[in-house]
Enzyme design. Structure first.
Site, PDB file in Angstrom:
ATOM      1  N   CYS A  14     -14.765  40.455  -6.153  1.00  0.00           N
ATOM      2  CA  CYS A  14     -13.587  39.668  -5.761  1.00  0.00           C
ATOM      3  C   CYS A  14     -12.447  39.877  -6.747  1.00  0.00           C
ATOM      4  CB  CYS A  14     -13.968  38.188  -5.679  1.00  0.00           C
ATOM      5  SG  CYS A  14     -12.587  37.127  -5.241  1.00  0.00           S
TER       6      CYS A  14
ATOM      7  N   CYS B 201     -10.384  36.731  -7.492  1.00  0.00           N
ATOM      8  CA  CYS B 201     -11.043  35.788  -8.403  1.00  0.00           C
ATOM      9  C   CYS B 201     -10.991  36.277  -9.852  1.00  0.00           C
ATOM     10  CB  CYS B 201     -12.517  35.600  -8.041  1.00  0.00           C
ATOM     11  SG  CYS B 201     -12.842  35.417  -6.290  1.00  0.00           S
ATOM     12  N   ASP B 202     -11.235  37.566 -10.065  1.00  0.00           N
ATOM     13  CA  ASP B 202     -11.492  38.057 -11.421  1.00  0.00           C
ATOM     14  C   ASP B 202     -10.440  39.015 -11.978  1.00  0.00           C
ATOM     15  OD1 ASP B 202     -13.892  36.649 -11.290  1.00  0.00           O
ATOM     16  OD2 ASP B 202     -14.962  38.352 -10.415  1.00  0.00           O
TER      17      ASP B 202
END
Ligand code: NAP
Length: 310
Positions: free
Chosen positions: A136, A139-140
Site C-alpha cells: 500500500c 499507507c507507507d
C-alpha cells in the site's frame, strides 16, 4: 449467550460495491446491515486519488469518497457494523452470518468482500513485511522520503502507485517481468519517460534481503540470465489480486480463479445470495463498475424479498 440479530439483507464488505448495495437496499426500506472487518472503503480507501470516477473532473480522494458513500448509505438507514465474518451458512431460505460480534440472519446476503493483494512468494517477503515490504503506497509511501524504492508489477496498480511514490522517493525502480506493461495506455503514459522512474524490463525479484528492514533485492533478468543486486529502502508489491472467498468457499459457484459467478442481476447460483464488485467474475474491476454492481444487487435484493412474500 451469542447475540442473534435478524435483518432483511446482510451485505458483507463495505467497499464501494457493498456500500452502494446497502444504500439501495436501505433506501427500499429493507432492514440492512453492512458488515466490515477493517474500515469503510476497502481498497478504495487506500487509493490516493480516483481519476476515472464520473462526476469528479479533477479526481477525488479515495478516503473522502469512501466516507461519503458510507454516510449516504447510513442516511437511508443501513446499519454499519465493524465485525469479522467468520463463517457463512448460505443454504436454506434464512442465511446465517457468524461474526466476531454475534450471529446475523437474513433471507438475502450480498457478497462484496472484494480482493486482496497477491503475494510475490519470494524469500524475505513475509519476514520483512511491514519493515520495507508493503502492499500500500498510500499507507507507507511517506516513510520513504528521499530514498530509493522498488515497485513490482506492470499492471494499472503498479504503475499508478509507482508514479504516486515519486512524490516521496528520490527514485522509483519499476520491476516488470515482461518487456511490456499490462497497464492501460493512458496509465502507461504517466510513467514512460518519467524522470524519477527507472523501468527494469524482463526483471523478476528472487529475494528480498535485509537485517531488520529491507536493504536490497536480488534480481534476475529473464532474457539475459544476468543476476544483480539493487539497493532499496522499500519494495511495494502490486502483482495482482486474489478474491476474498474463504468464508463461503464451496457454497456458491466460483470461476477457475475463485471469483463468484453471477448473472446480470448479480444473482449467484444460490437463491437469495447476490454478489457485487471486484469479487464477481467479470472483466473490468473499477470503482464505477463496483458501484454499478452494488446498485443492481440492492434492487435485486428487493425483488427477491418480494418474491418470498408471494
Ligand atoms: P493486474 O492487472 O492483474 O496486473 C498484475 C501485474 O503483475 C501484471 O503486470 C503481471 O505481469 C504482474 N505479475 C504477476 N505476477 C507477478 C510476479 N510473480 N512477478 C512479477 N510480476 C508479476 O493487477 P492490478 O494492477 O492490481 O489491477 C487489478 C485490476 O484493477 C485490473 O483490472 C486493473 O485494470 C484495475 N485497476 C485499475 C486502475 C485504474 O483504472 N486507474 C488502477 C488500479 C487497478 P504480466 O503482465 O506479465 O501478467
Amino acid at each position: 449467550m451469542t447475540q442473534v440479530s435478524a435483518y432483511d439483507v446482510a451485505v458483507i464488505g463495505a467497499g464501494p460495491a457493498g456500500m452502494t448495495a446497502a444504500l439501495y437496499a436501505a433506501r427500499a426500506d429493507l432492514k440492512t446491515v453492512l458488515l466490515e472487518r477493517l474500515s469503510a472503503g476497502g481498497q478504495l480507501a487506500t487509493t490516493d486519488v480516483i481519476e476515472n470516477y464520473p462526476g469528479f473532473p479533477t479526481g477525488v480522494g479515495g478516503l473522502d469518497v469512501s466516507f461519503a458513500m458510507l454516510e449516504q448509505a447510513q442516511r437511508f438507514g443501513a446499519e454499519f457494523q465493524l465485525a469479522e465474518v467468520n463463517r457463512l451458512d448460505l443454504a436454506g431460505e434464512m442465511k446465517q452470518v457468524a461474526t466476531s460480534e454475534g450471529i446475523i440472519t437474513a433471507p438475502c446476503v450480498i457478497l462484496a468482500t472484494g480482493t486482496r493483494p497477491r503475494l510475490l512468494g519470494v524469500p524475505g517477503e513475509k519476514s520483512l513485511r511491514g519493515r520495507g515490504v508493503s502492499y500500500c503506497a498510500v499507507c507507507d509511501g511517506a516513510f520513504y522520503r528521499g530514498k530509493e524504492v522498488a515497485v513490482v508489477g506492470g499492471g494499472d496498480s503498479a504503475v499508478e502507485e509507482a508514479v504516486y511514490l515519486t512524490r516521496f522517493a528520490s527514485k522509483v525502480h519499476l520491476l516488470v517481468r515482461r518487456d511490456q506493461l499490462r497497464a492501460t495506455p493512458v496509465v502507461q503514459a504517466k510513467i514512460l519517460n518519467h524522470p524519477q522512474v527507472e523501468i527494469h524490463w524482463n526483471t523478476v525479484v528472487e529475494e528480498i534481503s535485509g537485517e531488520t528492514k529491507v536493504e536490497a533485492l536480488s534480481l534476475l533478468n529473464r532474457v539475459t540470465g544476468e543476476k544483480s543486486q539493487l539497493a532499496v529502502g522499500g519494495i511495494f508489491i502490486y502483482v495482482g489480486l486474489l478474491p476474498n472467498n474463504e468464508s463461503f468457499i464451496g457454497q456458491v459457484e466460483l470461476d477457475e480463479y475463485g471469483y463468484v459467478v453471477a448473472d446480470a442481476e448479480m444473482q449467484t447460483n444460490v437463491p437469495g445470495v447476490l454478489v457485487a464488485g471486484d469479487l464477481r467474475a467479470k472483466n473490468l474491476r473499477q470503482v464505477a463498475t463496483a458501484v454499478g454492481d452494488g446498485a443492481i444487487a440492492g434492487v435485486t435484493a428487493q425483488h427477491y424479498l418480494d418474491s418470498l412474500k408471494r
